[in-house]
Design a protein around this motif. Structure first.
Motif, PDB file in Angstrom:
ATOM      1  N   ASP A   1       0.808  -1.226   0.000  1.00 51.58           N
ATOM      2  CA  ASP A   1       0.000   0.000   0.000  1.00 51.58           C
ATOM      3  C   ASP A   1       0.842   1.278   0.000  1.00 51.58           C
ATOM      4  O   ASP A   1       0.458   2.261  -0.620  1.00 51.58           O
ATOM      5  N   TYR A   2       1.958   1.277   0.758  1.00 48.22           N
ATOM      6  CA  TYR A   2       2.698   2.543   0.907  1.00 48.22           C
ATOM      7  C   TYR A   2       4.204   2.332   0.866  1.00 48.22           C
ATOM      8  O   TYR A   2       4.715   1.313   1.332  1.00 48.22           O
TER       9      TYR A   2
ATOM     10  N   ALA B   1       3.308  -1.711   4.185  1.00 49.72           N
ATOM     11  CA  ALA B   1       4.192  -0.636   3.723  1.00 49.72           C
ATOM     12  C   ALA B   1       5.596  -1.180   3.543  1.00 49.72           C
ATOM     13  O   ALA B   1       5.997  -2.130   4.233  1.00 49.72           O
TER      14      ALA B   1
ATOM     15  N   TYR C   1       5.170   3.809  -8.376  1.00 47.29           N
ATOM     16  CA  TYR C   1       4.099   4.160  -7.443  1.00 47.29           C
ATOM     17  C   TYR C   1       3.543   5.549  -7.763  1.00 47.29           C
ATOM     18  O   TYR C   1       4.300   6.461  -8.102  1.00 47.29           O
TER      19      TYR C   1
ATOM     20  N   ASP D   1       0.137   9.168  -4.211  1.00 43.20           N
ATOM     21  CA  ASP D   1      -0.644   8.886  -3.000  1.00 43.20           C
ATOM     22  C   ASP D   1      -0.107   7.686  -2.217  1.00 43.20           C
ATOM     23  O   ASP D   1      -0.442   7.503  -1.048  1.00 43.20           O
ATOM     24  N   LYS D   2       0.761   6.874  -2.854  1.00 32.96           N
ATOM     25  CA  LYS D   2       1.323   5.713  -2.142  1.00 32.96           C
ATOM     26  C   LYS D   2       2.655   6.054  -1.458  1.00 32.96           C
ATOM     27  O   LYS D   2       3.201   5.239  -0.723  1.00 32.96           O
TER      28      LYS D   2
ATOM     29  N   ILE E   1       4.942   8.344   1.004  1.00 29.45           N
ATOM     30  CA  ILE E   1       4.815   9.266   2.132  1.00 29.45           C
ATOM     31  C   ILE E   1       6.074  10.132   2.211  1.00 29.45           C
ATOM     32  O   ILE E   1       7.179   9.636   2.410  1.00 29.45           O
TER      33      ILE E   1
ATOM     34  N   LYS F   1      -3.202  10.252   5.207  1.00 29.12           N
ATOM     35  CA  LYS F   1      -2.552   9.763   3.984  1.00 29.12           C
ATOM     36  C   LYS F   1      -2.361   8.251   4.055  1.00 29.12           C
ATOM     37  O   LYS F   1      -2.268   7.576   3.035  1.00 29.12           O
ATOM     38  N   ILE F   2      -2.233   7.737   5.286  1.00 29.28           N
ATOM     39  CA  ILE F   2      -2.044   6.295   5.482  1.00 29.28           C
ATOM     40  C   ILE F   2      -3.263   5.751   6.214  1.00 29.28           C
ATOM     41  O   ILE F   2      -3.649   6.281   7.259  1.00 29.28           O
TER      42      ILE F   2
END
Ligand code: COA
Length: 333
Positions: free
Chosen positions: A250-251, A310, A271, A274-275, A277, A303-304
């Motif tokens: 996801d991140y 992650a 990516y 939005d993925k 950070i 955001k998460i």
């Protein structure tokens, strides 16, 4: 190996903000120069008697609070500090006493600079996995502003102060929150970032040619080249090791050293923004604390979303680097 659960995460940054415009009072530079090359607009710094110990204490209290564990439940403390305010007693020992973690609980610092959090996580995983300790407090805290040469505009624009903390424990549901983790080092290129401690030989013998200044000396160009040539592929390998595909994660929560380095990892993983950070704009490079600060702030800002996965990655002096694919359970921050 026994599975590990990430039970709680916290962070703390000092209140004092130094903007790029503020730095123009120290040397010739501009917000445009700094922002376009690094993505940084401002950083937080300790002032007066405040140190990384205060930041680490606050971050640890928040991580403990979120984890549901009490100080007396912790059976090992590992702190990752690039340049702690005092070499000893270590940050971990000082925090043990301040937090009321029982004495006799082992407490030690490890030095892996900006990769410190990933190194500490790997060590904690070994301890928990082998059944040596059950619940470990990891603290990453640095007051880089105290070891920065504020006359060097090539390095002092980059760093900020901050702390992050994690409580990790033996998982009670059999689920391992570490899907894969790798740490690495190459001492043969260690001169790229140095902090040489001030020291002198016994006055009765010949003195050394050079005496350390205790300040960060960095070859920014070489560090940049090292980071973009090493880290993206390494992160991809770590993802492969986890058995997941990069699109399934996801991140990306990378060490916040330079926005362009973050983008080189992002591009490799293909990516969307939005993925990824990134909060380097507001904090600069806070060493090993940058990943937990970005993670928790990412959750606070929506955001998460927790209940996700992650990939974390760090790199820095040593040279050291590391990556981990982790599960982020609901309620950890
Ligand atoms: N403001 C204005 N000019 C500056 C400046 C500043 N803050 N810092 C350096 N310059 C000047 C230099 O003096 C040099 O001028 P010259 O060509 O007349 O000699 C010019 O800008 C280019 O300097 P250079 O150091 O080559 O810049 P760069 O493009 O490599 O950018 C960094 C410098 C530090 C931003 C960049 O190298 C970097 O981010 N590296 C990675 C560092 C890092 O992430 N370290 C931590 C890892 S954990």
């Amino acid at each position: 190996m026994k599975p590990l659960k990430i039970a709680g995460i916290g962070y703390c940054v000092p209140e004092t903000v130094i903007t790029n415009d503020d730095l123009t009072k120290l040397y010739e530079t501009s917000d445009e120069w700094i922002f376009s090359r690094t993505g940084i607009k401002e950083r937080r710094v300790v002032s007066g008697n405040e140190t990384a110990i205060d930041l680490g204490y606050d971050a640890a209290k928040k991580a403990l609070d979120k984890s549901g564990f009490k100080p007396e439940d912790i059976d090992c403390i590992i702190s990752a500090a690039s340049a702690p305010p005092q070499l000893y007693p270590t940050l971990s020992c000082t925090l043990q006493a301040k937090l009321g973690i029982p004495n006799q609980v082992p407490a030690f610092d490890l030095t892996a600079a900006c990769t410190g959090l990933i190194y500490a996580l790997q060590v904690a995983r070994g301890f928990i996995g082998a059944g040596i300790y059950k619940t470990i407090l990891i603290v990453a805290a640095d007051n880089n502003s105290k070891i920065t040469n504020w006359e060097d505009r090539g390095t002092s624009i980059l760093f900020g102060d901050g702390a992050g903390a994690m409580v990790v424990t033996e998982s009670d549901d059999g689920i391992d929150d570490i899907l894969s983790i790798n740490i690495s080092a190459d001492g043969s290129i260690g001169q790229m970032i140095q902090t040489n401690m001030p020291s002198q030989c016994c006055p009765l013998v010949e003195q050394a040619d050079e005496v350390g200044t205790g300040k960060i000396i960095m070859n920014g160009k070489d560090v940049y080249k090292f980071a973009v040539s090493t880290v993206p592929a390494y992160v991809e390998e770590c993802i492969q090791k986890s058995g997941m595909k990069s699109e399934e994660i996801d991140y990306l929560i990378p060490h916040q050293a330079n926005q362009r380095i973050i983008e080189s990892i992002q591009n490799r993983l293909k990516y969307t923004d939005d993925k990824v950070i990134s909060n380097i704009k507001y904090y600069g490079n806070t060493s090993a604390a940058s990943i937990p600060i970005a993670l928790v702030e990412g959750v606070e800002q929506g955001k998460i979303k927790l209940g996700s996965t992650a990939v974390l990655c760090g790199f820095g002096a040593g040279m050291t680097w590391g990556a981990a694919v982790v599960r982020l359970r609901k309620g950890i921050c």
